[in-house]
Design a protein around this motif. Sequence first.
Motif, mmCIF file in Angstrom:
data_model
loop_
_atom_site.group_PDB
_atom_site.id
_atom_site.type_symbol
_atom_site.label_atom_id
_atom_site.label_comp_id
_atom_site.label_asym_id
_atom_site.label_seq_id
_atom_site.Cartn_x
_atom_site.Cartn_y
_atom_site.Cartn_z
ATOM 1 N N LYS A 148 47.942 30.471 29.810
ATOM 2 C CA LYS A 148 47.596 31.271 28.635
ATOM 3 C C LYS A 148 48.343 30.768 27.394
ATOM 4 N N SER B 20 49.009 39.224 23.273
ATOM 5 C CA SER B 20 47.566 39.124 23.059
ATOM 6 C C SER B 20 46.957 37.979 23.854
ATOM 7 N N ASP B 21 47.729 36.896 24.057
ATOM 8 C CA ASP B 21 47.238 35.779 24.868
ATOM 9 C C ASP B 21 47.304 36.101 26.355
ATOM 10 N N LYS C 60 44.326 38.282 27.666
ATOM 11 C CA LYS C 60 42.970 37.765 27.523
ATOM 12 C C LYS C 60 42.319 37.587 28.884
ATOM 13 N N ILE C 61 41.068 38.010 28.982
ATOM 14 C CA ILE C 61 40.348 37.882 30.241
ATOM 15 C C ILE C 61 39.807 36.469 30.416
ATOM 16 N N GLU C 62 39.265 35.917 29.330
ATOM 17 C CA GLU C 62 38.676 34.586 29.444
ATOM 18 C C GLU C 62 39.765 33.527 29.550
ATOM 19 N N ASN C 63 39.447 32.465 30.307
ATOM 20 C CA ASN C 63 40.377 31.354 30.487
ATOM 21 C C ASN C 63 40.187 30.318 29.394
ATOM 22 N N GLY C 64 41.181 29.447 29.254
ATOM 23 C CA GLY C 64 41.084 28.361 28.285
ATOM 24 C C GLY C 64 40.312 27.179 28.841
#
Length: 510
Positions: free
Chosen positions: A201, A400-401, A404-408
């Motif tokens: 993250k 906030s990072d 996060k649900i979505e991955n990078g």
Amino acid sequence: MEPGIYMPIPTAAIIGLDAYAVSVEADISFGLPAFMVVGLPDTAVQEARERVRSAMKRSGLHFPPTRVTINLAPADIRKGGSGYDLPLAISLLVASEQLDEPKNGWPVMVGELGLDGSLRPVHGALSVSMFAQRTDNQELIVPAENAREAALVNGVKVFAAQNLKQVVDHLSGAEVMSIFPTVDIGNVLQDARVLDFAEVKGQNQAKRALEIAAAGAHNILLSGPPGSGKTMLARALPGILPSLTRDETLEVTRIHSVAGILSRDGLCLSRPFRSPHHTASGAALVGGGTHPRPGEVSLAHRGVLFLDEFPEFTRQVLENLRQPLEDGFVSVSRALGTVCFPARFILVAAMNPCPCGYASDPERACTCSPMIALRYSKKVSGPILDRIDLKVSVPRVLTSDLVKIENGESSQSIRNRVQAARDRQTARQDKIKALTNSELRSDQIRKYLIQSPEAQKLMRQAADRFHLSARSYFRVLRVSQTIADLESSDVIEQSHVAEALQYRQQVEAN
């Protein structure tokens, strides 16, 4: 042939990573029962007398009850390890007229004997196979567990034996063994199964720096407070490195074989990742011993060497990194001689900014005095820092990072860019056999790297303003070229130099 002296049996001695010819000669003479081994044998070779005696008896073979002398020639090279058991037993069988020379001549042979006559694996089978490739008949007999490793070398007829009796039947022609099939590396190579960058993250700047490090094989230093993800980032790095080539696979497998840590399948299929503890000694890091063995820097060859808690390593141990970081190999000198081990790796060093770790954390107060923090940072010498191309601050991960649900971006996506950049380097530098930009010498940089006028001007200004050493100057150019390769540019532009200087300035300021 003179009575009582018999033909030599070929085998090999491992010195460093290379195998050298050794002949095993046996002489049986009248006298009180005795078994002597001469030719500078170590303890393991001396103990072969009892293993050979028992193995021959258990295999239904006759052991001479008289005076036996075994010579390992040349006599001025020290012989070590248990791989001489098999050729020693065969030489005895020939000397006692229980075995004749094969029609095609003697193959090279290595193997440790069990008391029941079974053959056990030995270290350095790949190096011995490379030696056998240079012999006349290119034949090699090895224990079955070493066969896959030995079969990596093209042109060598490898015979995998389970026991002494099977070798004797093969040499006598009673029951010839089948040739072990040559291993096609291209069909077995694997990508590293490691942490995916998508799971890390935040830390976009650190990810970008690691992508550059992977593309050009540059050294990198990650600095940040505890829990910021430095170790996680380092362990994800192998996942964005290209797969090993055939030549690289042979190099890595050979080193691990000599070190005795090769996996049971006999191959190193992915790039190594080594992470020694900060209490490791200098010999453990660069190699050593009475009979020098590869250290961590060589075991990480063509892979990643991760040194966590970088300043906690003793200064003397860290200074041992100077030669491998600069030259890509390490020379180990002992009274018996000097051997060179390859050591071309990506160094990933991780450290806290101070002993408590929070000097760079805006949310937690640092408890270290300025003098203690300065003394801590100075544990890493200037010459070592000068050999590190990229330094990145790894700040605390924002909440906030974290939520996060979505991955990078995935490691596979990054690896595709890294592979494309490596392909450009291979095409540009094929004639000089430099696989990556980090391997380029200063004269090669002048010849092969093209800078725009703006980039040249910026480099001159930076060299004057930041007082860059000659080494630093060329390292910045190497990183700039890697950034250009990632962007598929044939010319180093001003923006590429600016980004490289951004990482280098942090190294200089450390």
